[in-house]
Write an enzyme that holds these catalytic residues in place. Sequence first.
Site, short mmCIF file in Angstrom:
data_model
loop_
_atom_site.label_atom_id
_atom_site.label_comp_id
_atom_site.label_asym_id
_atom_site.label_seq_id
_atom_site.Cartn_x
_atom_site.Cartn_y
_atom_site.Cartn_z
CG ASP A 107 24.70 14.42 -38.88
OD1 ASP A 107 23.68 15.08 -38.62
OD2 ASP A 107 25.32 13.76 -38.00
CB SER A 108 19.45 15.54 -41.09
OG SER A 108 19.77 16.83 -41.59
CG ASP A 125 25.89 18.49 -38.61
OD1 ASP A 125 26.20 19.22 -37.65
OD2 ASP A 125 24.75 18.00 -38.76
CE LYS A 147 24.38 20.96 -36.12
NZ LYS A 147 24.35 19.58 -35.61
CD GLU A 172 24.95 14.99 -33.15
OE1 GLU A 172 24.96 13.95 -32.44
OE2 GLU A 172 24.27 15.09 -34.19
CD GLU A 184 17.81 17.30 -32.69
OE1 GLU A 184 18.94 17.60 -33.10
OE2 GLU A 184 17.07 16.45 -33.25
O1 KIV Z 1 21.79 17.26 -39.05
C1 KIV Z 1 20.91 18.09 -38.81
O2 KIV Z 1 20.00 18.30 -39.60
C2 KIV Z 1 20.98 18.82 -37.56
C3 KIV Z 1 19.84 19.72 -37.22
C4 KIV Z 1 18.68 18.91 -36.84
C5 KIV Z 1 20.19 20.70 -36.17
O3 KIV Z 1 21.91 18.67 -36.82
#
Ligand code: KIV
Length: 277
Positions: free
Chosen positions: A49-50, A88, A118, A120, A186
């Site tokens: 989600d970055s 994500d 993934k 969090e 992280e």
């Molecule tokens: O969204 C992302 O890029 C991440 C990584 C930093 C692990 O969750």
Amino acid sequence: MSATARRSAPLPEDIRARKGGVPLVSLTAYTTPMAQAMDAHCDFVLVGDSVGMVLHGLPSTLGVTLEMMILHGQAVRRGLDKAMMVVDMPFGSYEESPQQAFRAASRIMAETGAAAVKLEGGVHMAETIGFLVQRGIPVMGHVGLTPQSINTLGGYKVQGRGAAAEALIADARAVAEAGAFAVVLEKVPAALADRLTAELPIPTIGIGASAGCDGQILVVDDMLGAFTAFKPKFVKRYAALGYQAEAAIEEYAAEVRAREFPGAEHVFAEDAPEKTR
Ligand code: KIV
């Protein structure tokens, strides 16, 4: 689009089986060409989600939607053949209940062809992780600095220092016990990452953690120097694409203004045979 898992790509259980072995290699990707560039070199690729900050100019990951993750997941999937794809779950798509998480995760899996999602969170997300895994959705955990919680964490600080270590250890254990096949650590102290790597039965994937983790991940635009707004300490830049892009655009602009571009080789004569590419 509906897609199924590819035979040549590892499955989450293959990634789990790499615990303690040769370090797992991973990067984020958001587009087909970048996925193609990393396919032969990464064990798994994360559609992180970055993407919101890196490609869409958002100030944090909080504004990223499920539709954005699905769109970028589809693009990345088209560029992958050998590497496994994880997508994500965006903020707001899974925290409310295991049922809400299942609805969002099943869309991601069905519409992108991801092998896993993934999410969090530690102890408070363990029930949701178990709910998804029991219903056929492999989950990668993510503890330590969890960027979707920056407003309650007080910013992008190192997590688990001093007395806070015990809570982070409990989070990582809860994620593993709930059935996650791997967990991202992280921005945690290196000694704590090493301790978790030794203790947990699943691979730890470090970002700002330790070289002793079972694998590493970086945001691809950070390591290519394409994202230049800021550089976290844990990022090593292997290229300077942002500066190269700006220099190339500056040169193009100067050549257009000087009528140097297009040159004779870039234009068409009335009677010459035409190449289509
Ligand atoms: O969204 C992302 O890029 C991440 C990584 C930093 C692990 O969750």
